[in-house]
Design an enzyme around this catalytic site. Sequence first.
Site, PDB file in Angstrom:
ATOM      1  N   GLY A  14      70.918  70.171 108.075  1.00 56.22           N
ATOM      2  CA  GLY A  14      69.432  70.267 108.058  1.00 56.22           C
ATOM      3  C   GLY A  14      68.812  69.869 109.093  1.00 56.22           C
ATOM      4  N   ARG A  17      64.502  71.417 110.998  1.00 52.24           N
ATOM      5  CA  ARG A  17      63.044  71.086 110.812  1.00 52.24           C
ATOM      6  C   ARG A  17      62.852  69.802 110.271  1.00 52.24           C
ATOM      7  NH1 ARG A  17      64.035  75.021 107.134  1.00 52.24           N
ATOM      8  NH2 ARG A  17      62.798  76.736 108.156  1.00 52.24           N
ATOM      9  N   ASP A  64      76.086  76.404 105.218  1.00 49.09           N
ATOM     10  CA  ASP A  64      75.686  76.053 103.983  1.00 49.09           C
ATOM     11  C   ASP A  64      76.465  74.819 103.440  1.00 49.09           C
ATOM     12  OD1 ASP A  64      74.986  75.486 101.391  1.00 49.09           O
ATOM     13  OD2 ASP A  64      74.838  77.498 100.881  1.00 49.09           O
ATOM     14  N   ASN A  91      71.483  64.850 105.868  1.00 45.45           N
ATOM     15  CA  ASN A  91      70.223  64.898 105.767  1.00 45.45           C
ATOM     16  C   ASN A  91      69.638  66.141 104.999  1.00 45.45           C
ATOM     17  OD1 ASN A  91      67.320  64.656 106.871  1.00 45.45           O
ATOM     18  ND2 ASN A  91      67.908  66.691 107.494  1.00 45.45           N
ATOM     19  N   SER A 143      66.866  58.663  99.068  1.00 49.15           N
ATOM     20  CA  SER A 143      65.288  59.000  98.655  1.00 49.15           C
ATOM     21  C   SER A 143      64.908  57.611  97.959  1.00 49.15           C
ATOM     22  CB  SER A 143      64.852  60.030  98.136  1.00 49.15           C
ATOM     23  OG  SER A 143      63.591  60.167  97.481  1.00 49.15           O
ATOM     24  N   TYR A 157      66.736  65.855  91.348  1.00 54.77           N
ATOM     25  CA  TYR A 157      66.809  65.570  92.864  1.00 54.77           C
ATOM     26  C   TYR A 157      67.111  64.005  93.022  1.00 54.77           C
ATOM     27  CZ  TYR A 157      64.436  64.152  97.410  1.00 54.77           C
ATOM     28  OH  TYR A 157      64.238  63.672  98.702  1.00 54.77           O
ATOM     29  N   ALA A 159      68.777  62.100  90.700  1.00 58.22           N
ATOM     30  CA  ALA A 159      70.111  61.747  90.370  1.00 58.22           C
ATOM     31  C   ALA A 159      71.058  62.065  91.637  1.00 58.22           C
ATOM     32  CB  ALA A 159      70.467  62.881  89.146  1.00 58.22           C
ATOM     33  N   LYS A 161      70.233  62.019  94.680  1.00 54.90           N
ATOM     34  CA  LYS A 161      70.001  60.908  95.670  1.00 54.90           C
ATOM     35  C   LYS A 161      70.727  59.532  95.301  1.00 54.90           C
ATOM     36  CE  LYS A 161      67.884  63.556  98.935  1.00 54.90           C
ATOM     37  NZ  LYS A 161      68.416  63.528 100.022  1.00 54.90           N
ATOM     38  N   ILE A 190      57.060  61.358 103.601  1.00 53.12           N
ATOM     39  CA  ILE A 190      57.251  61.811 104.847  1.00 53.12           C
ATOM     40  C   ILE A 190      56.430  63.046 105.100  1.00 53.12           C
ATOM     41  CG2 ILE A 190      58.572  61.983 106.907  1.00 53.12           C
ATOM     42  CD1 ILE A 190      58.712  58.931 105.526  1.00 53.12           C
TER      43      ILE A 190
HETATM   44  N1  LIG Z   1      59.845  64.519 103.373  1.00 50.77           N
HETATM   45  C1  LIG Z   1      59.897  63.393 102.327  1.00 50.77           C
HETATM   46  O1  LIG Z   1      58.929  62.650 101.982  1.00 50.77           O
HETATM   47  C2  LIG Z   1      61.335  62.750 102.034  1.00 50.77           C
HETATM   48  C3  LIG Z   1      61.441  61.704 101.140  1.00 50.77           C
HETATM   49  C4  LIG Z   1      62.528  61.131 100.815  1.00 50.77           C
HETATM   50  C5  LIG Z   1      63.676  61.473 100.975  1.00 50.77           C
HETATM   51  N2  LIG Z   1      63.766  62.705 101.905  1.00 50.77           N
HETATM   52  C6  LIG Z   1      64.879  63.174 102.254  1.00 50.77           C
HETATM   53  O2  LIG Z   1      65.013  63.595 103.870  1.00 50.77           O
HETATM   54  C7  LIG Z   1      65.748  64.566 104.142  1.00 50.77           C
HETATM   55  C8  LIG Z   1      64.907  65.718 104.879  1.00 50.77           C
HETATM   56  O3  LIG Z   1      63.772  65.874 104.240  1.00 50.77           O
HETATM   57  P1  LIG Z   1      62.621  66.950 104.972  1.00 50.77           P
HETATM   58  O4  LIG Z   1      61.435  66.465 104.288  1.00 50.77           O
HETATM   59  O5  LIG Z   1      62.710  67.036 106.493  1.00 50.77           O
HETATM   60  O6  LIG Z   1      63.117  68.445 104.319  1.00 50.77           O
HETATM   61  P2  LIG Z   1      62.833  69.874 104.597  1.00 50.77           P
HETATM   62  O7  LIG Z   1      62.866  70.705 103.529  1.00 50.77           O
HETATM   63  O8  LIG Z   1      61.562  69.864 105.592  1.00 50.77           O
HETATM   64  O9  LIG Z   1      63.975  70.027 105.671  1.00 50.77           O
HETATM   65  C9  LIG Z   1      65.505  70.477 105.101  1.00 50.77           C
HETATM   66  C10 LIG Z   1      66.404  71.239 106.129  1.00 50.77           C
HETATM   67  O10 LIG Z   1      67.466  71.158 105.541  1.00 50.77           O
HETATM   68  C11 LIG Z   1      68.164  72.623 105.533  1.00 50.77           C
HETATM   69  N3  LIG Z   1      68.951  73.052 104.364  1.00 50.77           N
HETATM   70  C12 LIG Z   1      68.751  73.153 103.101  1.00 50.77           C
HETATM   71  N4  LIG Z   1      69.592  73.385 102.432  1.00 50.77           N
HETATM   72  C13 LIG Z   1      70.687  73.554 103.421  1.00 50.77           C
HETATM   73  C14 LIG Z   1      72.069  73.685 103.061  1.00 50.77           C
HETATM   74  N5  LIG Z   1      72.394  74.004 101.980  1.00 50.77           N
HETATM   75  N6  LIG Z   1      72.859  73.638 104.360  1.00 50.77           N
HETATM   76  C15 LIG Z   1      72.150  73.365 105.427  1.00 50.77           C
HETATM   77  N7  LIG Z   1      71.032  73.133 105.669  1.00 50.77           N
HETATM   78  C16 LIG Z   1      70.301  73.124 104.630  1.00 50.77           C
HETATM   79  C17 LIG Z   1      66.807  73.571 105.360  1.00 50.77           C
HETATM   80  O11 LIG Z   1      66.917  74.858 106.037  1.00 50.77           O
HETATM   81  C18 LIG Z   1      65.568  72.624 106.216  1.00 50.77           C
HETATM   82  O12 LIG Z   1      65.606  72.844 107.510  1.00 50.77           O
HETATM   83  C19 LIG Z   1      66.077  65.019 102.667  1.00 50.77           C
HETATM   84  O13 LIG Z   1      67.493  64.629 102.492  1.00 50.77           O
HETATM   85  C20 LIG Z   1      65.230  64.682 101.860  1.00 50.77           C
HETATM   86  O14 LIG Z   1      65.848  64.878 100.287  1.00 50.77           O
HETATM   87  C21 LIG Z   1      62.361  63.524 102.402  1.00 50.77           C
END
Ligand SMILES: NC(=O)c1ccc[n+]([C@@H]2O[C@H](COP(=O)([O-])OP(=O)(O)OC[C@H]3O[C@@H](n4cnc5c(N)ncnc54)[C@H](O)[C@@H]3O)[C@@H](O)[C@H]2O)c1
Length: 250
Positions: A14, A17, A64, A91, A143, A157, A159, A161, A190
């Site tokens: 992932g 982005r 994927d 990630n 998370s 989500y 569960a 995590k 974030i």
């Molecule tokens: N943003 C927050 O506040 C926050 C808080 C707690 C945890 N997180 C965790 O941090 C991590 C990143 O979060 P983010 O905010 O950057 O998310 P985001 O949605 O901005 O980016 C996630 C990326 O994963 C890719 N993706 C989705 N499904 C996929 C798959 N099946 N195979 C490959 N790639 C796939 C998407 O295309 C995307 O580029 C995640 O695990 C999220 O649960 C984020």
Amino acid sequence: MDLNLKDKVGIITGAGRGIGKAIALILAREGANIIVNDIDIEVAQQVAEEIINLGRKALAIQSDISKVDDVNLMVETGMKEFGRIDILVNNASIIKRGTFEQLSEEDWDRAIDINLKGTFNCMKAVVGIMKKQRYGKIVNISSIAGKIGDLASAPCYGASKAGIACLGKSLARELASFNVNVNVVAPHAIETDMSREWPEEKRKNIIADIPLGRMGEPEDIAEAVAFLVSDKAKFITGEVLDVNGGCLMD
Ligand SMILES: NC(=O)c1ccc[n+]([C@@H]2O[C@H](COP(=O)([O-])OP(=O)(O)OC[C@H]3O[C@@H](n4cnc5c(N)ncnc54)[C@H](O)[C@@H]3O)[C@@H](O)[C@H]2O)c1
């Protein structure tokens, strides 16, 4: 602190982005070559180009993570190109909004398939390689929702995590004697596409609960991950590191 990741090879899922992109770029700045995974190949390619412009090697791979054949092919391709895998950062995840009663079986299956089984698939594909190398660093991005329950997401989500964190700890025990460290980072609030969709009122309430008084940046998570995948953290394994501005202190 020089993290000395020169010529290490890392897979970041992932990484097209948000937090994954920040992790890929920071590890590359520290010297690592990166396999930039994302289901969205266009953004993965852009990140790979940025890494190449930093003078490192990068390979954008569309897969994927919920599909075992995709993941195995990604790791095989990475091995052909680089000959080793030192770092895996799990990630990639999806989030679902809504209440438990609104949650369908399909929503549940999709979150568990991508978030939890996707992490399992990636670990399964690299563990044998890391054991053989007698070197490896794995970080699972969990998370705060995996520790205290969902705050802004549907219960599938949190569960998934919690599962990711527990899987990390179990692997940490199993792989310690092979010099493979497995850790977990638990972010909260974030600034990414995932959190930008929060309504303004919810955002204000969330920030009010953060002692450091602001949303986190993707780099706040990436810096923590960079430390954990470096040898500066070689005596740390099975840790769940909160990176949340102090909003949960446990
Ligand atoms: N943003 C927050 O506040 C926050 C808080 C707690 C945890 N997180 C965790 O941090 C991590 C990143 O979060 P983010 O905010 O950057 O998310 P985001 O949605 O901005 O980016 C996630 C990326 O994963 C890719 N993706 C989705 N499904 C996929 C798959 N099946 N195979 C490959 N790639 C796939 C998407 O295309 C995307 O580029 C995640 O695990 C999220 O649960 C984020």
